[in-house]
Design an enzyme around this catalytic site. Sequence first.
Site, PDB file in Angstrom:
ATOM      1  N   ASP A  35       0.709  -1.194   0.150  1.00  0.00           N
ATOM      2  CA  ASP A  35      -0.040  -0.007   0.038  1.00  0.00           C
ATOM      3  C   ASP A  35       0.886   1.285   0.176  1.00  0.00           C
ATOM      4  O   ASP A  35       1.558   1.467   0.870  1.00  0.00           O
ATOM      5  CB  ASP A  35      -0.928   0.030   1.287  1.00  0.00           C
ATOM      6  CG  ASP A  35      -2.039   0.878   0.986  1.00  0.00           C
ATOM      7  OD1 ASP A  35      -1.811   2.017   0.632  1.00  0.00           O
ATOM      8  OD2 ASP A  35      -3.129   0.564   1.424  1.00  0.00           O
TER       9      ASP A  35
ATOM     10  N   SER B 254      -7.160   3.856  -1.888  1.00  0.00           N
ATOM     11  CA  SER B 254      -6.727   2.466  -1.965  1.00  0.00           C
ATOM     12  C   SER B 254      -8.171   1.795  -2.147  1.00  0.00           C
ATOM     13  O   SER B 254      -7.888   0.582  -2.661  1.00  0.00           O
ATOM     14  CB  SER B 254      -6.406   2.062  -0.472  1.00  0.00           C
ATOM     15  OG  SER B 254      -4.945   2.693  -0.077  1.00  0.00           O
TER      16      SER B 254
ATOM     17  N   THR C  78      -7.970  -1.955   1.569  1.00  0.00           N
ATOM     18  CA  THR C  78      -7.262  -2.970   0.434  1.00  0.00           C
ATOM     19  C   THR C  78      -8.013  -4.435   0.672  1.00  0.00           C
ATOM     20  O   THR C  78      -8.570  -5.036  -0.110  1.00  0.00           O
ATOM     21  CB  THR C  78      -6.002  -2.899   0.258  1.00  0.00           C
ATOM     22  OG1 THR C  78      -5.608  -1.586   0.141  1.00  0.00           O
ATOM     23  CG2 THR C  78      -5.413  -3.767  -0.693  1.00  0.00           C
TER      24      THR C  78
ATOM     25  N   GLU D  14      -6.935  -8.651  24.523  1.00  0.00           N
ATOM     26  CA  GLU D  14      -5.724  -8.271  25.165  1.00  0.00           C
ATOM     27  C   GLU D  14      -5.409  -6.949  25.958  1.00  0.00           C
ATOM     28  O   GLU D  14      -4.535  -6.910  26.823  1.00  0.00           O
ATOM     29  CB  GLU D  14      -4.654  -7.788  23.827  1.00  0.00           C
ATOM     30  CG  GLU D  14      -4.144  -9.433  23.203  1.00  0.00           C
ATOM     31  CD  GLU D  14      -3.363  -9.217  22.036  1.00  0.00           C
ATOM     32  OE1 GLU D  14      -2.028  -9.551  22.108  1.00  0.00           O
ATOM     33  OE2 GLU D  14      -3.555  -8.272  21.000  1.00  0.00           O
TER      34      GLU D  14
ATOM     35  N   PHE E 251      -5.329  -9.395  15.321  1.00  0.00           N
ATOM     36  CA  PHE E 251      -4.018  -9.272  16.262  1.00  0.00           C
ATOM     37  C   PHE E 251      -4.131  -7.889  16.692  1.00  0.00           C
ATOM     38  O   PHE E 251      -3.254  -7.883  17.813  1.00  0.00           O
ATOM     39  CB  PHE E 251      -2.824  -9.686  15.426  1.00  0.00           C
ATOM     40  CG  PHE E 251      -2.724 -11.154  14.998  1.00  0.00           C
ATOM     41  CD1 PHE E 251      -2.549 -11.997  15.937  1.00  0.00           C
ATOM     42  CD2 PHE E 251      -2.766 -11.240  13.444  1.00  0.00           C
ATOM     43  CE1 PHE E 251      -2.193 -13.249  15.253  1.00  0.00           C
ATOM     44  CE2 PHE E 251      -2.748 -12.857  13.052  1.00  0.00           C
ATOM     45  CZ  PHE E 251      -2.483 -13.686  13.895  1.00  0.00           C
TER      46      PHE E 251
ATOM     47  N   GLU F 191      -1.435  -7.732   1.994  1.00  0.00           N
ATOM     48  CA  GLU F 191      -1.077  -6.441   1.848  1.00  0.00           C
ATOM     49  C   GLU F 191      -0.069  -5.989   2.771  1.00  0.00           C
ATOM     50  O   GLU F 191      -0.323  -6.255   4.098  1.00  0.00           O
ATOM     51  CB  GLU F 191      -2.457  -5.618   2.058  1.00  0.00           C
ATOM     52  CG  GLU F 191      -2.175  -4.153   2.099  1.00  0.00           C
ATOM     53  CD  GLU F 191      -3.324  -3.095   2.705  1.00  0.00           C
ATOM     54  OE1 GLU F 191      -3.361  -1.937   2.393  1.00  0.00           O
ATOM     55  OE2 GLU F 191      -4.206  -3.777   3.560  1.00  0.00           O
TER      56      GLU F 191
ATOM     57  N   HIS G 152       2.118   8.685   5.199  1.00  0.00           N
ATOM     58  CA  HIS G 152       0.987   9.749   5.438  1.00  0.00           C
ATOM     59  C   HIS G 152       1.456  10.463   6.887  1.00  0.00           C
ATOM     60  O   HIS G 152       1.252  11.456   6.899  1.00  0.00           O
ATOM     61  CB  HIS G 152      -0.360   9.069   5.934  1.00  0.00           C
ATOM     62  CG  HIS G 152      -0.863   8.679   4.509  1.00  0.00           C
ATOM     63  ND1 HIS G 152      -1.404   9.709   3.539  1.00  0.00           N
ATOM     64  CD2 HIS G 152      -1.841   7.737   4.419  1.00  0.00           C
ATOM     65  CE1 HIS G 152      -2.107   9.112   2.718  1.00  0.00           C
ATOM     66  NE2 HIS G 152      -2.327   7.672   3.185  1.00  0.00           N
TER      67      HIS G 152
ATOM     68  N   HIS H  93      -1.219  11.066  -1.175  1.00  0.00           N
ATOM     69  CA  HIS H  93      -0.950   9.938  -2.112  1.00  0.00           C
ATOM     70  C   HIS H  93      -0.345  10.678  -3.347  1.00  0.00           C
ATOM     71  O   HIS H  93      -0.672  11.985  -3.384  1.00  0.00           O
ATOM     72  CB  HIS H  93      -2.036   9.350  -2.770  1.00  0.00           C
ATOM     73  CG  HIS H  93      -2.709   8.289  -1.386  1.00  0.00           C
ATOM     74  ND1 HIS H  93      -3.934   7.850  -1.568  1.00  0.00           N
ATOM     75  CD2 HIS H  93      -2.050   7.968  -0.357  1.00  0.00           C
ATOM     76  CE1 HIS H  93      -4.276   7.025  -0.607  1.00  0.00           C
ATOM     77  NE2 HIS H  93      -3.173   6.985   0.276  1.00  0.00           N
TER      78      HIS H  93
END
Length: 510
Positions: free
Chosen positions: A81, A131, A194, A255, A304, A350, A359, A474
């Site tokens: 990306d 994207s 994406t 978590e 995750f 990705e 960014h 971008h």
Amino acid sequence: MIQRNRPSGKWGMLLACAAISACAAPMGGGALLTAPANAQQTEGATEKDPYYAAGEAALAERLATQENNAQAKNLILFIGDGMGVSTITAGRIYQGQAANVDGPSFVTASDALPYSAIVKTYSYDTQVPDSAATATAIVTGVKTRIGVLGVSSAVETGNCESGKGLELPSLFDLAEQSGRATGIISTARITHATPASTYAHAASRDWEVDGDLPEGSTCEDIASQLIGWDTGDGFEVVMGGGRRNFLPQTMADPEYADQNGRRKDGRNLVAEWQANNPQGQVVYDMAGFKALDPGSSGPVLGLFEPSHMQYEADRLRVEGGVNEPSLAQMVTAAIARLSQDPKGFVLMVEGGRIDHAHHGGNAARALEDFKAFEEAIAAAVAATDSADTLVLVTADHSHVFTIAGYQPRNHPILGKVPSGPYTQTADGKPYTTLGYANGPGATSNEPRADISDVDTTALNYQQQATVPTRGETHGGEDVVIKADGPRAHLFRGTIEQNVIFHLAKHALGL
């Protein structure tokens, strides 16, 4: 494990050496190919020049290359990306220097893929895309509007009802219908633009969770679309971040006790997925990932982080040890699971956080994630065979990321350009090799900062930018696609981004 086919001969050996940094000269010890000390060419000197010899070897290698016209059984689509050409170049140098070899001549895993094309990335309605539009083009074969997912350009952006009846089938729909296994992996939220392009249809990419939908909307949020995606037998592998979009607001994150889910509708989509997939495995951390049974035929859902996964540089620096897998580890596990399907598989991978670091005007994190992305490509190449697996590596779009001169060969890529006759600045202040045309590293209505005493190689350093913006934007230039495997030779010339879908579909015989 099936070893992928490799280039042969002297040039193939050079590529292999450079790719794994096993036989490259150390930094300061000369380049992989060292130019003669004396630039004056004498009779016969051309043939003795190592660059000339390498060029002849490269020609011989290409002349010996045989096109593979077989139908692909498997496809692995890598999307870096925001990985424009300047990121590829800077990332190559960074990866080589990190391995203590010559950066400019280093050969990355994607460099070693034999075929390539230039890709035009504009969307249906903008010169510089996002994207969502670009990923939709890649996986559906149709250019659409900026900010929408899996629907045609006839949609009205942000209007839920307008997208109904405009849904576009993706390469993953077609793969499932053909009986193949499918998987998606991202270091971003798995509901982000994406990865979401593979399964979602939305008039806005921002509708990741039910609370993001317009009031009174009858549309389905992106997270629930993932859980409800039932083409064929659904995804066999889903790994990434974004679990907060699957959990209710009343439920604490597994978590982080101080964080809760984001769903307002009270649904626990993870529990729903588990109920629909009793043989499936849900994992949230490194311990769970390591405990995955590679021989299991059940699907895997790995979420995750509450939001995006950690930047690679931060993942490696977590106090108490790494608690989430690398991109390469996820790819290796996914291929082991997907390869069990006798009809083959289609997998998207990705490297999502390359884009996020750009960014933020933070080249160090962007290049560390690029390195992790290349390591994932190398892992995929090692675990598959080019006789039946098509590997594609591309980007959705670029960034306004620049590489300025003139520094000596193999000067630290994150460093400052040494002062010289062609690098004198009007304000007398040094500048870095890497920079941005806009972004948070610019100073508004103030003189440019003096970075003479600043460590520009520090992880948190933000490169200076020309125009002050809250976030760097971008870029609109073309990107590259690289290919190896069945019908990889079709990826050549300059192509529209949506053509990637059509070439891949043909290669798979869909």
